[in-house]
Enzyme design. Structure first.
Site, PDB file in Angstrom:
ATOM      1  N   GLU A   1       0.868  -1.171   0.000  1.00  0.00           N
ATOM      2  CA  GLU A   1       0.000   0.000   0.000  1.00  0.00           C
ATOM      3  C   GLU A   1       0.909   1.227   0.000  1.00  0.00           C
ATOM      4  O   GLU A   1       2.113   1.124  -0.198  1.00  0.00           O
ATOM      5  CB  GLU A   1      -0.957  -0.047   1.197  1.00  0.00           C
ATOM      6  CG  GLU A   1      -1.894  -1.253   1.125  1.00  0.00           C
ATOM      7  CD  GLU A   1      -2.940  -1.298   2.226  1.00  0.00           C
ATOM      8  OE1 GLU A   1      -3.352  -0.229   2.711  1.00  0.00           O
ATOM      9  OE2 GLU A   1      -3.333  -2.410   2.616  1.00  0.00           O
TER      10      GLU A   1
ATOM     11  N   LYS B   1       0.203   3.880  -5.850  1.00  0.00           N
ATOM     12  CA  LYS B   1       1.095   2.747  -5.642  1.00  0.00           C
ATOM     13  C   LYS B   1       1.959   2.493  -6.865  1.00  0.00           C
ATOM     14  O   LYS B   1       2.526   1.423  -7.041  1.00  0.00           O
ATOM     15  CB  LYS B   1       0.260   1.513  -5.306  1.00  0.00           C
ATOM     16  CG  LYS B   1      -0.497   1.690  -3.990  1.00  0.00           C
ATOM     17  CD  LYS B   1      -1.388   0.520  -3.695  1.00  0.00           C
ATOM     18  CE  LYS B   1      -2.807   0.941  -3.539  1.00  0.00           C
ATOM     19  NZ  LYS B   1      -3.734  -0.144  -3.290  1.00  0.00           N
TER      20      LYS B   1
ATOM     21  N   ARG C   1       3.275  -9.233 -13.437  1.00  0.00           N
ATOM     22  CA  ARG C   1       3.292  -9.420 -14.887  1.00  0.00           C
ATOM     23  C   ARG C   1       3.813  -8.162 -15.587  1.00  0.00           C
ATOM     24  O   ARG C   1       3.619  -7.057 -15.117  1.00  0.00           O
ATOM     25  CB  ARG C   1       1.872  -9.736 -15.393  1.00  0.00           C
ATOM     26  CG  ARG C   1       1.230 -10.950 -14.728  1.00  0.00           C
ATOM     27  CD  ARG C   1       1.878 -12.248 -15.150  1.00  0.00           C
ATOM     28  NE  ARG C   1       1.859 -12.406 -16.595  1.00  0.00           N
ATOM     29  CZ  ARG C   1       0.815 -12.864 -17.294  1.00  0.00           C
ATOM     30  NH1 ARG C   1      -0.279 -13.232 -16.669  1.00  0.00           N
ATOM     31  NH2 ARG C   1       0.880 -12.969 -18.601  1.00  0.00           N
TER      32      ARG C   1
ATOM     33  N   ARG D   1     -14.512  -7.245   0.763  1.00  0.00           N
ATOM     34  CA  ARG D   1     -13.189  -7.417   1.353  1.00  0.00           C
ATOM     35  C   ARG D   1     -13.293  -7.789   2.824  1.00  0.00           C
ATOM     36  O   ARG D   1     -14.091  -7.210   3.573  1.00  0.00           O
ATOM     37  CB  ARG D   1     -12.371  -6.127   1.229  1.00  0.00           C
ATOM     38  CG  ARG D   1     -12.235  -5.600  -0.192  1.00  0.00           C
ATOM     39  CD  ARG D   1     -11.504  -6.585  -1.107  1.00  0.00           C
ATOM     40  NE  ARG D   1     -10.147  -6.834  -0.663  1.00  0.00           N
ATOM     41  CZ  ARG D   1      -9.094  -6.112  -1.042  1.00  0.00           C
ATOM     42  NH1 ARG D   1      -9.249  -5.103  -1.863  1.00  0.00           N
ATOM     43  NH2 ARG D   1      -7.887  -6.417  -0.617  1.00  0.00           N
TER      44      ARG D   1
END
Ligand code: ZN
Length: 288
Positions: free
Chosen positions: A3, A58, A111, A262
């Protein structure tokens, strides 16, 4: 996942360790590199030095001589390591910058599609960056700004904290710790917080991010510093991951619920619900 504090830490470390270093060679490892502009990246940065490192939300941005920038998002478990001092390399390396002095900056566990090459002049206006909300470490993040942001939101406070278009950089871990510090129930409506609660929330956001920075970030998942060392924020979580364990403030067992899909940890007593704790439903004004 990393974060804001974790990425801020990496930004500062990259500024110290990588700015001024000249790239000798770029290597991409992923099999799908056909879609990645590796040729353009080599042309843009090989033989050129890193002149600056920035952070948006981020996203880490490495600026190079020649006016090109490399944008890296670490997603859930990405790692960026510099060797030396780090002795090995991350798992699943996708990209490596070999510097002229022999050091290597290695990106792994993410990725290549989360790595972008842009003209430096266009970074500010790149849509994923341009749409981000306020950075809570920036001095523009004031109580007044937070009040105006929350007033427009119909959703729950936890969901609003994690809305990157409102406040950029807060994820599932810091949001829970912030709301515990602010003694606010995660399902409270963002627009219904009192003046005093907004002030408390603002102070808690700033203080909790600062605590994360001071403790070297959270290595609960995969975050590592540039030199491979771990942060220790996860060792002092107040609610995160503590379901059923006694609250450090009142000994009530910590609960886990789902908010916006979440997993969310909170103390049902310290962060009592709107109905049971607030006098807002009555005609009386809050007494404290
Ligand atoms: Zn409690």
């Amino acid at each position: 996942m990393p974060e804001l504090p974790e990425v801020e830490i990496l930004k500062e470390e990259l500024r110290r360790e990588v700015v001024g270093r000249r790239v000798e060679e770029v290597v991409a490892f992923e099999k799908t590199e056909g879609q990645f502009p590796i040729v353009q990246l080599r042309e843009a940065v090989e033989g050129r030095a890193v002149v600056g490192v920035r952070r948006w939300d981020k996203m880490l941005v490495l600026d190079f001589e020649g006016g090109r920038s490399l944008l890296i998002h670490l997603m859930m478990v990405g790692q960026l390591l510099l060797s030396p001092p780090f002795a090995g390399q991350p798992r699943d390396v996708c990209l490596e910058l070999k510097f002229a002095d022999g050091a290597r900056l290695t990106l792994g566990q993410v990725r290549l599609k989360y790595v972008h090459l842009l003209p430096t002049a266009e970074v500010d206006n790149w849509p994923p960056i341009a749409k981000l909300g306020v950075d809570p470490l920036d001095e523009s993040f004031t109580v007044d700004l937070l009040r105006r942001l929350l007033a427009k939101k119909r959703g729950m406070i936890k969901t609003t904290l994690m809305n990157q278009a409102a406040i950029a950089g807060l994820g599932n871990v810091y949001s829970d710790e912030i709301l515990f510090r602010a003694r606010l129930h995660p399902q409270r409506r963002a627009s219904e917080l009192s003046e005093e609660e907004v002030e408390r929330l603002h102070a808690s956001i700033v203080a909790e991010l600062q605590r994360g920075l001071e403790l070297g970030g959270s290595s609960e998942m995969a975050f590592l510093h540039l030199d491979g060392s771990e942060g220790s924020y996860q060792e002092s979580f107040q609610v995160k991951g503590r379901k059923g364990k006694p609250c450090f403030a009142c000994a009530t067992p910590i609960e886990r619920i789902k908010v916006g899909g979440r997993g969310t940890y909170f103390c049902p007593r310290c962060q009592a619900s709107y109905q049971s704790s607030s006098s807002s439903n009555s005609s009386q004004s809050p007494s404290s």
